[in-house]
Design a protein around this motif. Structure first.
Motif, PDB file in Angstrom:
ATOM      1  N   ALA A 240       0.834  -1.209   0.000  1.00 12.48           N
ATOM      2  CA  ALA A 240       0.000   0.000   0.000  1.00 12.48           C
ATOM      3  C   ALA A 240       0.865   1.255   0.000  1.00 12.48           C
ATOM      4  O   ALA A 240       0.583   2.227  -0.709  1.00 12.48           O
TER       5      ALA A 240
ATOM      6  N   ARG B 299       2.443   1.856  -3.363  1.00 11.57           N
ATOM      7  CA  ARG B 299       1.436   2.416  -4.282  1.00 11.57           C
ATOM      8  C   ARG B 299       1.244   3.906  -4.014  1.00 11.57           C
ATOM      9  O   ARG B 299       1.084   4.690  -4.949  1.00 11.57           O
ATOM     10  N   ASP B 300       1.248   4.295  -2.719  1.00 10.58           N
ATOM     11  CA  ASP B 300       1.130   5.717  -2.376  1.00 10.58           C
ATOM     12  C   ASP B 300       2.266   6.530  -2.993  1.00 10.58           C
ATOM     13  O   ASP B 300       2.055   7.622  -3.516  1.00 10.58           O
TER      14      ASP B 300
END
Length: 207
Positions: free
Chosen positions: A145, A148-149
């Motif tokens: 995650a 992806r950020d």
């Protein structure tokens, strides 16, 4: 008529036109050069289709405006943009608008030829983009995650420091995530990582 792939090279610097066209010609491409976007747009409807190698910073009309005009006129030639070191956010905008790649000056001959080869592929195989989206989403799915950020921030044209501030982490941590995501995406350059991000539908809309 030549059966070599054609490159339309648009740059206001004579030295760049001369060296870049030489490198492309010895690599098997036909090259037509233009001193400005305005000069190219005057003939764009009637020239042979090819790849467009477009400087992003030019007087009178910059590369983004030229790209916009090509799209407005329905001219679907694949574009690779040339950029100076400080112009990466502009290059990201160009890629969001459909450019195949961007090259930071000065660039090596091998990097130039690889980018143009990708543009020729796009010219010859427009149907490939749908497959690319599914493939890209698969690649993005392998990221954490946080990775992806970070990729989302890069896709919005933000430098590492801005991404760090937005995510409330250190710039060094951003660098680590960036290195990890590049490795997982098997991307050799920022433009390769961005191509995958854009193909997957990133970034999410920002206000």
């Amino acid at each position: 008529m030549s059966d070599k792939p054609l490159v339309h090279l648009i740059d206001d610097e004579e030295s760049v036109r001369r060296s870049t066209s030489f490198n492309l010609r010895v690599s098997g491409y036909e090259v037509k050069t233009y001193v400005s976007g305005i000069e190219f747009l005057k003939v764009a409807q009637s020239v042979m289709p090819g790849c467009v190698l477009l400087d992003i910073r030019m007087p009178d009309m910059d590369g983004l405006e030229v790209q916009e005009q090509l799209r407005a006129r329905g001219i679907a030639m694949p574009v690779v943009v040339l950029t100076g070191h400080g112009d990466v956010p502009l290059a990201v905008r160009a890629m969001k608008a459909g450019a195949v790649d961007f090259l930071e000056k000065p660039f090596e001959k091998a990097v130039l030829v690889a980018a143009i080869a990708r543009a020729v592929e796009r010219l010859n195989d427009t149907g490939r983009r749908i497959e690319d989206r599914a493939e890209a989403q698969l690649c993005i799915g392998a990221l954490t995650a946080r990775e992806r950020d970070v990729l989302e921030g890069l896709a919005n044209g933000h430098p590492n420091k801005t991404i760090a501030y937005d995510l409330d982490i250190s710039a060094r941590t951003v660098e680590v995530h960036r290195a990890n995501l590049m490795s997982k995406l098997r991307a050799q350059s920022l433009s390769e990582a961005l191509r995958i991000a854009f193909a997957a539908g990133m970034p999410n809309e920002e206000h």
